[in-house]
Design an enzyme around this catalytic site. Structure first.
Site, PDB file in Angstrom:
ATOM      1  N   HIS A 192       0.830  -1.213   0.000  1.00 23.03           N
ATOM      2  CA  HIS A 192       0.000   0.000   0.000  1.00 23.03           C
ATOM      3  C   HIS A 192       0.859   1.255   0.000  1.00 23.03           C
ATOM      4  O   HIS A 192       0.692   2.150  -0.844  1.00 23.03           O
ATOM      5  CB  HIS A 192      -0.923  -0.022   1.228  1.00 23.03           C
ATOM      6  N   GLU A 193       1.779   1.324   0.941  1.00 23.39           N
ATOM      7  CA  GLU A 193       2.596   2.539   1.045  1.00 23.39           C
ATOM      8  C   GLU A 193       3.517   2.699  -0.160  1.00 23.39           C
ATOM      9  O   GLU A 193       3.807   3.824  -0.579  1.00 23.39           O
ATOM     10  CB  GLU A 193       3.398   2.529   2.346  1.00 23.39           C
ATOM     11  N   HIS A 224       3.370   6.774  -6.894  1.00 18.90           N
ATOM     12  CA  HIS A 224       2.661   7.986  -7.310  1.00 18.90           C
ATOM     13  C   HIS A 224       3.597   9.199  -7.245  1.00 18.90           C
ATOM     14  O   HIS A 224       3.538  10.102  -8.096  1.00 18.90           O
ATOM     15  CB  HIS A 224       1.451   8.188  -6.386  1.00 18.90           C
ATOM     16  N   HIS A 229       1.730   4.536  -2.864  1.00 16.00           N
ATOM     17  CA  HIS A 229       1.866   5.987  -2.705  1.00 16.00           C
ATOM     18  C   HIS A 229       3.226   6.452  -3.220  1.00 16.00           C
ATOM     19  O   HIS A 229       3.340   7.499  -3.881  1.00 16.00           O
ATOM     20  CB  HIS A 229       1.748   6.363  -1.229  1.00 16.00           C
TER      21      HIS A 229
END
Length: 673
Positions: free
Chosen positions: A464-465, A471, A468
């Site tokens: 998940h991290e 991105h 980010h």
């Protein structure tokens, strides 16, 4: 000697020289950088030339480089490795930064230049990105109160400063409550616990300088304790300490902070002409209105509660079989859910965890990104802010893209949770700069010489991290204000939640889930069990989340409650909250909402993004290839590299061809009718 924070850094890729920075450097550097930023802003506002995009908007984008650098280092350290000195500096900096921001938006000459450009926007021959930056700049100033005058403007400045102080205090109080509590565990207390929990408790004791193993309030330790401890009395003690964070009375109690914060947010919204803070906050998000948010949450709440109620009956019967003739309590749920998972899916986390080594999961994380986006990660040997942190250079076809820092283990100086941040964001103006991105987690640190093992939930958090981080690292825009994760709050979780799906691709588990002791790959039978149990206990997980999101929305969609705890109870009663489940984040420790404005009236964002991430991964499933490079290229072009350069709905539609409905989310959670 010149302050190291104000010097040019002769370091690889401009990484901060952490080994030369001390807490004593920050205050002086902050004052110099703040003054420099003020001077740069004033120069733009006071110039005699007619406003143009170049001399006003682009010029604003180029201000504050030194301040950004100082604060980028400081706030990352303050969150990941807090000290008393850094906490004091946070309390010093927060109101000053709030005043600085208020002075910028209250600068009438500056706002007049921006407003003039906004009025002339159709005649300025701007690129699509420039037009977007102009719109966002004008909107940011208006929403910060730039159009207010007189007493209203002065009051807005007071509110902004006070909210900054309250947010800092909320987080520091919570950190202190989390750091101060621990419970010694005797050998008898640890009977029935799997070895990985025992090892984590011993490591926690070592880290805290205790004589033996301890239980702390770190999620990576307390959750498995609640899952596996057969001692109902100890589970209750631990659970009550966990939910009491911020609610213990005394100087660390956060309830009055929450009440004042809600009151000030309502006043702020009304000064700007909105009926409620939720109406103000959601206007610029994809959801748009409180009604749209509530509609989504209730579409999910109804089937989730139905599932949770059914699960509670199963747990009640299991407890009766154990001789416990009582209703399930919150400290019972995880323990019996784990036993049930073992019985129904023949899947035991204690058996699963040795296959989820942190080192191998990192390899998997990088490998998936390599197959999708062609990037490579090479370890960097550079000084960092803590011995647990490590760095990699991210390249593509031999070209430098970014520096990625991972800081994965829990410690008392680190705030709870997991997050992605940046020491430096990608931009091409006023000069080209590559991002320096950090992922911070709170995984249980192993004892010396032992491998770090993750739960399946931990492994999802890791992916998940890094979503980010992708991105941020794949961002390819001109202006820093729209770089990377500078997007709508209910869009920002799309890349992170989407990337979680690659952990569940069977070939990824086959190749990287390797047993820590035997070196054997995870058996196909176990992979099948993991996939089959993917939606296990999803009623519980969904209820605890949606309840938190509904309480957050209720706090802000109407008059500010004088007693937030009473309002919380009212909302939970109104939706029929199951008695054996509590909010994932109750008000006194709801840092997402009260440690700053980020997720205020916006905790729903994870679910709004989940609607898209479920639909987005379905696109890969429809292709029959989780690593389809043409689809990955579209994902990068329209989502990961685009930052906030276009409206998020436009970006998603460009990738997928349409906006999704809630059906994919319900199917993915196993809650579809």
């Amino acid at each position: 000697m010149t302050n190291i924070l104000l010097q040019d850094w002769d370091t690889p890729f401009g990484i901060a020289p952490f080994d030369k920075i001390t807490d004593d450097d920050f205050s002086a550097a902050f004052e110099v950088a703040l003054a420099e930023d003020k001077a740069e802003i004033d120069a733009i506002a006071d110039q005699s030339e007619q406003p143009s995009f170049a001399n006003t908007i682009a010029a604003l984008e180029a201000t504050g480089a030194k301040l950004d650098r100082v604060l980028g280092v400081f706030y990352n350290l303050a969150g990941a490795d807090s000290t008393d000195a850094r906490q004091a500096l946070q309390r010093e900096f927060s109101p000053k930064l709030a005043d600085h921001a208020s002075e910028i938006t209250a600068n009438r000459a500056l706002f007049n230049r921006i407003a003039a450009l906004w009025d002339q926007r159709e005649t300025l021959d701007l690129t699509e990105e420039e037009a977007r930056v102009l719109m966002l700049t004008h909107r940011r100033f208006v929403r910060a109160g730039a159009a207010l005058t007189g007493d209203d403007a002065a009051r807005m400045k007071e509110i902004t400063a006070r909210l900054a102080t309250l947010g800092t205090q909320f987080m520091q109080n919570l950190l202190k409550d989390e750091a101060d509590w621990s419970m010694p565990l005797s050998e008898t207390d640890m009977e029935g616990l799997p070895q990985f929990v025992v090892d984590a408790a011993r490591a926690a004791g070592e880290e805290a300088g205790k004589d033996g193993p301890i239980l702390t309030l770190s999620r990576s330790l307390i959750v498995p304790f609640l899952q596996f401890s057969p001692r109902r009395d100890l589970r209750e003690t631990a659970w009550r300490a966990w939910i009491a964070r911020g609610e213990n009375g005394g100087e660390t109690d956060t309830r009055e902070i929450a009440a004042e914060t809600l009151k000030l947010r309502e006043e702020r919204a009304k000064l700007l002409g909105y009926d409620t803070f939720a109406a103000f906050k959601l206007e610029t998000e994809m959801a748009g209105t409180p009604e749209a948010v509530r509609d989504l949450l209730m579409q999910v709440w109804t089937p989730a509660k139905r599932q949770a109620d059914a699960d509670a009956e199963v747990i009640r019967k299991m407890m009766q079989e154990d001789g416990v003739n009582a209703d399930p309590e919150p400290w019972d749920w995880r323990y019996y859910a784990e036993k049930r998972r073992k019985a129904e899916h023949d899947l035991d986390e204690a058996e699963l965890k040795p296959y989820l080594q942190l080192e191998k999961m990192l390899e998997a994380m990088f490998a998936c990104a390599g197959r999708l986006f062609g990037i490579e990660a090479k370890p960097l040997d550079v000084p960092l802010y803590h011995a647990d942190a490590r760095a990699w250079e991210i390249t593509r076809n031999g070209k430098h893209l970014a520096v990625f820092i991972g800081d994965y283990f829990a410690r008392s100086s680190k705030r709870s949770g997991a997050w992605c941040s940046a020491f430096r964001s990608q931009a091409k103006h006023p000069e080209v700069q590559s991002p320096i991105v950090v992922n911070v987690c709170n995984f249980a640190k192993p004892s010396t010489g032992q491998p770090a093992l993750l739960s399946y939930d931990d492994a999802r958090t890791l992916f998940h991290e890094f979503g980010h981080a992708l991105h941020q690292m794949l961002s390819d825009v001109t202006y820093g204000s729209i770089s990377g994760t500078s997007v709508a709050r209910d869009f920002v979780e799309l890349p992170s939640q989407l990337y979680e799906h690659w952990l569940e691709v069977p070939e990824v588990l086959r190749d990287y889930a390797v047993h820590a002791e035997t070196g054997e790959a995870m058996p196909r039978e176990m992979i099948d069990k993991v996939m089959a149990a993917a939606t296990f206990d999803m009623g519980f997980q969904t209820v605890e989340y949606v309840a938190s999101a509904l309480v957050d929305l209720a706090f802000h969609d109407g008059p500010a409650p004088a007693d937030p705890m009473a309002k919380q109870a009212e909302v939970l009663e109104g939706i029929g909250m199951p008695r054996a489940i509590v909010m994932r984040h109750a008000t006194p420790h709801f840092a997402h909402v009260f440690a700053g404005d980020g997720y205020s009236s916006g905790y729903y964002s994870y679910m709004w993004s989940e609607v898209m991430d479920a639909d987005a991964f379905a696109a890969f499933e429809e292709k029959g290839d989780a690593f389809d490079t043409s689809l990955a290229a579209r994902l990068e072009e329209h989502v990961l590299s685009a930052g906030g350069s276009r409206d998020p709905a436009e970006l998603y539609t460009a990738f997928r061809g349409r906006m999704p409905g809630v059906e994919a989310l319900l199917k993915g959670r196993g809650l579809a009718a």
